[in-house]
Design an enzyme around this catalytic site. Structure first.
Site, mmCIF file in Angstrom:
data_model
loop_
_atom_site.group_PDB
_atom_site.id
_atom_site.type_symbol
_atom_site.label_atom_id
_atom_site.label_comp_id
_atom_site.label_asym_id
_atom_site.label_seq_id
_atom_site.Cartn_x
_atom_site.Cartn_y
_atom_site.Cartn_z
ATOM 1 N N CYS A 76 -14.267 3.688 -22.982
ATOM 2 C CA CYS A 76 -13.749 2.746 -21.995
ATOM 3 C C CYS A 76 -14.429 1.395 -22.180
ATOM 4 O O CYS A 76 -15.667 1.319 -22.220
ATOM 5 C CB CYS A 76 -13.997 3.272 -20.587
ATOM 6 S SG CYS A 76 -13.411 2.156 -19.282
ATOM 7 N N CYS A 84 -17.908 -1.265 -14.665
ATOM 8 C CA CYS A 84 -17.472 -0.187 -13.780
ATOM 9 C C CYS A 84 -18.590 0.829 -13.565
ATOM 10 O O CYS A 84 -19.275 1.238 -14.504
ATOM 11 C CB CYS A 84 -16.243 0.495 -14.372
ATOM 12 S SG CYS A 84 -15.629 1.879 -13.388
ATOM 13 N N CYS A 87 -18.523 5.872 -14.358
ATOM 14 C CA CYS A 87 -19.073 6.813 -15.332
ATOM 15 C C CYS A 87 -20.525 6.454 -15.630
ATOM 16 O O CYS A 87 -20.924 5.295 -15.558
ATOM 17 C CB CYS A 87 -18.260 6.789 -16.631
ATOM 18 S SG CYS A 87 -16.578 7.444 -16.472
ATOM 19 N N CYS A 161 -8.056 3.947 -16.887
ATOM 20 C CA CYS A 161 -9.244 4.734 -16.566
ATOM 21 C C CYS A 161 -9.166 5.984 -17.436
ATOM 22 O O CYS A 161 -8.436 6.931 -17.104
ATOM 23 C CB CYS A 161 -9.293 5.096 -15.089
ATOM 24 S SG CYS A 161 -10.731 6.120 -14.647
ATOM 25 N N GLN A 233 -10.705 20.707 -5.921
ATOM 26 C CA GLN A 233 -11.509 20.322 -7.067
ATOM 27 C C GLN A 233 -10.795 19.282 -7.923
ATOM 28 O O GLN A 233 -9.575 19.334 -8.113
ATOM 29 C CB GLN A 233 -11.843 21.552 -7.911
ATOM 30 C CG GLN A 233 -12.820 22.503 -7.247
ATOM 31 C CD GLN A 233 -14.213 21.914 -7.125
ATOM 32 O OE1 GLN A 233 -14.596 21.004 -7.856
ATOM 33 N NE2 GLN A 233 -14.991 22.454 -6.185
ATOM 34 N N TYR A 262 -17.818 26.448 4.882
ATOM 35 C CA TYR A 262 -17.235 25.232 4.290
ATOM 36 C C TYR A 262 -16.035 25.665 3.448
ATOM 37 O O TYR A 262 -15.927 25.369 2.259
ATOM 38 C CB TYR A 262 -18.254 24.474 3.438
ATOM 39 C CG TYR A 262 -19.590 24.244 4.108
ATOM 40 C CD1 TYR A 262 -19.790 23.161 4.954
ATOM 41 C CD2 TYR A 262 -20.651 25.127 3.892
ATOM 42 C CE1 TYR A 262 -21.029 22.955 5.565
ATOM 43 C CE2 TYR A 262 -21.882 24.933 4.504
ATOM 44 C CZ TYR A 262 -22.066 23.844 5.339
ATOM 45 O OH TYR A 262 -23.285 23.645 5.941
ATOM 46 N N ASP A 329 -20.041 26.686 0.165
ATOM 47 C CA ASP A 329 -19.568 25.594 -0.689
ATOM 48 C C ASP A 329 -19.665 24.287 0.094
ATOM 49 O O ASP A 329 -18.651 23.681 0.451
ATOM 50 C CB ASP A 329 -18.131 25.860 -1.143
ATOM 51 C CG ASP A 329 -17.640 24.829 -2.146
ATOM 52 O OD1 ASP A 329 -18.469 24.038 -2.655
ATOM 53 O OD2 ASP A 329 -16.422 24.800 -2.420
ATOM 54 N N CYS A 356 -22.462 20.952 -5.642
ATOM 55 C CA CYS A 356 -22.129 19.801 -6.482
ATOM 56 C C CYS A 356 -23.290 18.829 -6.616
ATOM 57 O O CYS A 356 -23.142 17.786 -7.264
ATOM 58 C CB CYS A 356 -20.884 19.087 -5.961
ATOM 59 S SG CYS A 356 -21.004 18.500 -4.265
#
Length: 399
Positions: A76, A84, A87, A161, A233, A262, A329, A356
């Protein structure tokens, strides 16, 4: 105490190990410098971007003097210093990205839970690009959609993107928007793209649905219909992969009780319900009313699933039953002490924790350890390629 503000200063540094958050650690004149756009072992010129007068500051590697063999050209054109912030690791090869994430998970478990656990981050199918099926863009002052710069409100307009699926990109980026609008795009399992415009806070309006609001997703052997902009997800392979691990590790017995905390729209509740059967019970707890409504509709044929809409910590205060297994979760901040202690007090044989954020996971694993639960297994998945995010699934057993 640091007397001089280093903001804007360019320093030469040899980059050290990776740290949680998409940067590496260097030391310059006795100070810690968190350097983005660098890799361990590199020698770089780094420009300080943020200095709050503490023992550390933040910087971007603006020139690489001695590159790592793992360095690659970012796909990118706006994945660089000052551009940006979407990432973190486009300048690293795929195997190197996964190795960096594994080291972060290991370090967090060691630092916060006192555990030495070897970690391997597993790739999901599909590669490093065009995996993101859900994205939120924002419009700049000229009406161009883009993403924000790292740790900034400044919008970087985009032509593309590369980590986002092409249909979602094409539904938003070629069009003009009002300044400050946030535009959500979701491609579902049928290939339909759903777009919602969230007007700027300066223009109080209701969200605008442009192309429908019900998405179709597939995971755990079922079709799911849910709010297109609710939680699901982001990676198209992630939900099914995590459901398979939960199925294996939960291993609930027929007729048993289980909790899905959750629960979202009930992905893991469906797995537990299949295991406990019609004579068992699954408690699904979720705070989002729309998610609960979608979950009830999707699992209407599973009468063993009982839904409770509310904050997990509040619902658990009212529970006196003992589940055989609990699936957690939580959002990025983790479950936290109140929920972990409530689960441990209930005394399940096993806890399957889907996380996560490795720091939140490690903190909560440590709290479970205080109550007699040990970390038995851990798997980590590269569900967010090119970013610093990593998804972990942990199995805790009662000692």
């Amino acid at each position: 105490m640091v007397s001089q503000d280093w903001t804007g200063r360019t320093v030469e540094a040899t980059v050290g190990p990776v740290a949680h958050g998409g940067h590496c650690v260097a030391r310059v004149d006795g100070r810690v410098v968190f350097v983005r756009h660098a890799l361990p072992g590199e020698r770089v010129l780094a420009r300080v971007t943020e200095d709050n007068g503490k023992s550390f500051c933040r910087a971007d590697a603006v020139q690489v003097l001695a590159p790592s063999p793992d360095r690659v050209e970012p796909p990118c054109p706006v994945a660089g210093p000052g551009l940006c912030g979407g990432c973190d690791w486009q300048h690293a090869s795929g195997p190197a990205q996964r190795e960096l994430k594994a080291r972060v998970v290991e370090e967090q478990l060691r630092r916060l839970a006192g555990l030495d656990v070897p970690v391997t981050v597993e790739p999901l199918s599909g590669g490093l690009l065009r995996w993101r099926t859900r994205v939120r863009f924002v419009a700049d002052g000229d009406g161009n959609a883009g993403l924000r710069a790292h740790r900034s409100h400044r919008v970087v307009p985009l032509q593309d993107c590369p980590i986002t699926v092409r249909p979602a990109v094409d539904a938003v980026l070629p069009h003009s928007w009002s300044e400050g609008d946030e535009i959500e795009a979701t491609e579902d399992a049928d290939g339909e793209v759903h777009v919602r415009r969230l007007p700027s806070r300066t223009r109080r309006q209701r969200p605008e649905q442009l192309r429908g609001g019900i998405a179709v997703q597939r995971a755990a052997g079922r079709d799911w219909k849910l709010d297109a902009h609710g939680f699901w997800q982001v990676h198209p392979q992630a939900a099914d992969a995590f459901a398979q691990v939960v199925r294996e590790w939960a291993d609930a017995s027929p007729g048993a009780r289980a909790w899905d905390l959750y629960a979202g729209v009930g992905l893991f509740a469906s797995v537990l319900a299949e295991q406990v059967g019609p004579k068992g019970r699954v408690l699904a707890v979720e705070s989002g009313r729309r998610a609960v409504a979608d979950g009830r509709a999707n699992l209407a044929g599973m009468r063993q699933v009982r839904w409770r809409c509310g904050q997990v910590e509040h619902v658990l205060r009212q529970r006196t039953d003992t589940p055989q297994v609990v699936v957690l979760d939580p959002p990025r901040k983790g479950a936290g002490r109140v929920v972990v202690e409530a689960v441990a007090t209930a005394g399940p044989d096993r806890v399957v924790y889907v996380a996560c954020d490795p720091a939140a996971l490690a903190r909560d694993v440590a709290i479970f350890g205080e109550h007699g639960y040990r970390l038995d297994k851990l798997r980590a998945f590269d569900a967010f390629p090119m970013t610093h995010h990593v998804e972990c699934v942990a199995l805790l057993r009662r000692a």
